[in-house]
Scaffold this active site. Structure first.
Site, PDB file in Angstrom:
ATOM      1  N   TYR A 116       6.023 -10.265   7.133  1.00 28.13           N
ATOM      2  CA  TYR A 116       5.927  -8.824   7.322  1.00 28.13           C
ATOM      3  C   TYR A 116       6.387  -8.470   8.732  1.00 28.13           C
ATOM      4  CZ  TYR A 116       3.116  -7.934   3.090  1.00 28.13           C
ATOM      5  OH  TYR A 116       2.678  -7.803   1.793  1.00 28.13           O
TER       6      TYR A 116
ATOM      7  N   ASP B  54       0.816  -1.204   0.000  1.00 31.02           N
ATOM      8  CA  ASP B  54       0.000   0.000   0.000  1.00 31.02           C
ATOM      9  C   ASP B  54       0.858   1.265   0.000  1.00 31.02           C
ATOM     10  OD1 ASP B  54      -2.322  -1.491   0.101  1.00 31.02           O
ATOM     11  OD2 ASP B  54      -2.428  -1.456   2.296  1.00 31.02           O
TER      12      ASP B  54
END
Length: 265
Positions: free
Chosen positions: A108, A51
Site C-alpha cells: 500500500y 474502504d
C-alpha cells in the site's frame, strides 16, 4: 475455467470494493457488466476489501467463467465500465487459485500533500501543515518491520482470529521540497484501517504531538489507544499484490507525481 482479472480503479466515488446493499461498490459495477456481457449471473472474488474512497493501482479478482468467448473481453469490458475502473489483463489459471487467500504480499501507498491543490483533491490526502518533522516520522516508520503484533493499530482487533502481521518493508518518501509525502508499507496481511491508523500516528509525530517512544510503546504493549485518529481514506492506494504463481508489475501509477520524483527520507 478460473480467470484472474488484473485491474485498477479510482475509488473516490465508491463505497469500497465489496458489494453492499444500497451503496455503489466496485465489485457490483464489474459483476453487473460481466453478467451483461455473458448474459448469465457471474460472481467475482476480490483480493481484498478496500474502504470507501480508497484506490487501487493494482487489484486482482477471480471469476469462474464456463463459456468460451471469441472476442476481446478486455476491450469490451473497458468500453462498458465507467472511466474510473480499468481492466488491464485477463489470465487463465489452472485449478482453483484464490485471489484473496493465495496472496502472499500486499503493498500500500499513502499520499499526502500539504497545500491546497484542486488537481490532487481526489487522489491524495490534504493536510495543511507548515512543516512536518520527517526525521522523527522516519524513525517511527523504521520500527514497523521490527514488530509483529498490530493489535494497537486496528479498529476492531477482537473480530480477528489474530492480529499478527508480517510487515516486510515500511518506508517514508518525500518529493517537491517536502510538501508531498508518501508512506509505503508491505505485509502478508493488514488489519481493519491499520494503514490509516499508522499514518494518523505518523502525522501526529510529525507535528510534535506524539513521540517515537510513545509510538513504539503501542507496538510493545499492544494496547489500543482511546483515540485512534484515522487518516483520511483519499490518499490510500492498494499498489501491488503478489502471488506465488503471479507477480505482475502495476500498470498504472499515481498521476500527481511520477515515481522518479520521490526520494527516501
Amino acid at each position: 475455467m478460473r480467470y484472474f482479472f488484473h485491474i485498477g480503479y479510482n475509488g473516490h466515488t465508491y463505497s469500497g470494493w465489496q458489494r453492499q446493499p444500497k451503496v455503489n461498490s466496485v465489485q457490483e459495477v464489474i459483476e453487473d457488466k460481466l453478467s451483461q456481457i455473458f448474459k448469465t449471473p457471474l460472481t467475482i472474488n476480490g483480493c481484498g476489501r478496500t474502504d470507501l474512497g480508497v484506490h487501487a493501482s493494482q487489484f486482482f479478482f477471480h471469476a469462474d467463467i464456463e463459456q468460451e468467448w471469441d472476442f476481446d473481453l478486455v476491450f469490451r469490458l473497458n468500453k462498458v465500465l465507467p472511466h474510473n475502473i480499468a481492466i488491464f489483463d485477463i489470465i487463465p489459471l489452472a485449478g482453483k487459485p484464490h485471489a484473496r487467500f493465495d496472496a502472499v504480499q500486499r503493498q500500500y501507498d499513502y499520499y499526502i500533500h500539504t497545500y491546497k491543490n484542486p488537481f490532487l483533491s481526489q487522489l491524495s490526502s490534504y493536510y495543511e501543515f507548515d512543516k512536518l518533522d520527517l526525521t522523527e516520522m522516519k524513525k517511527a516508520t523504521a520500527l514497523l518491520a521490527q514488530y509483529k503484533d498490530y493489535r494497537a493499530f486496528c479498529t476492531t482487533p477482537d473480530k480477528n482470529e489474530h492480529t499478527i502481521c508480517n510487515v516486510m518493508e515500511a518506508n517514508l518518501y518525500t518529493a517537491a521540497n517536502g510538501d508531498h509525502i508518501r508512506f509505503h508499507i508491505a505485509s502478508n496481511r493488514f488489519l481493519g484501517k491499520m494503514i490509516r491508523i499508522i499514518t494518523g500516528k505518523l502525522l501526529k509525530i510529525g507535528t510534535g504531538n506524539m513521540s517515537v517512544d510513545e509510538f513504539e510503546n503501542l507496538l510493545i504493549t499492544k494496547e489500543t489507544p482511546a483515540l485512534l485518529e484515522i487518516a483520511h481514506p483519499t490518499g490510500l492506494y492498494l499498489s501491488k499484490v503478489t502471488y506465488p504463481y503471479l507477480n505482475l508489475p502495476p500498470r498504472t501509477e499515481f498521476a500527481g507525481l511520477q515515481q522518479k520524483d520521490w526520494v527516501e527520507v
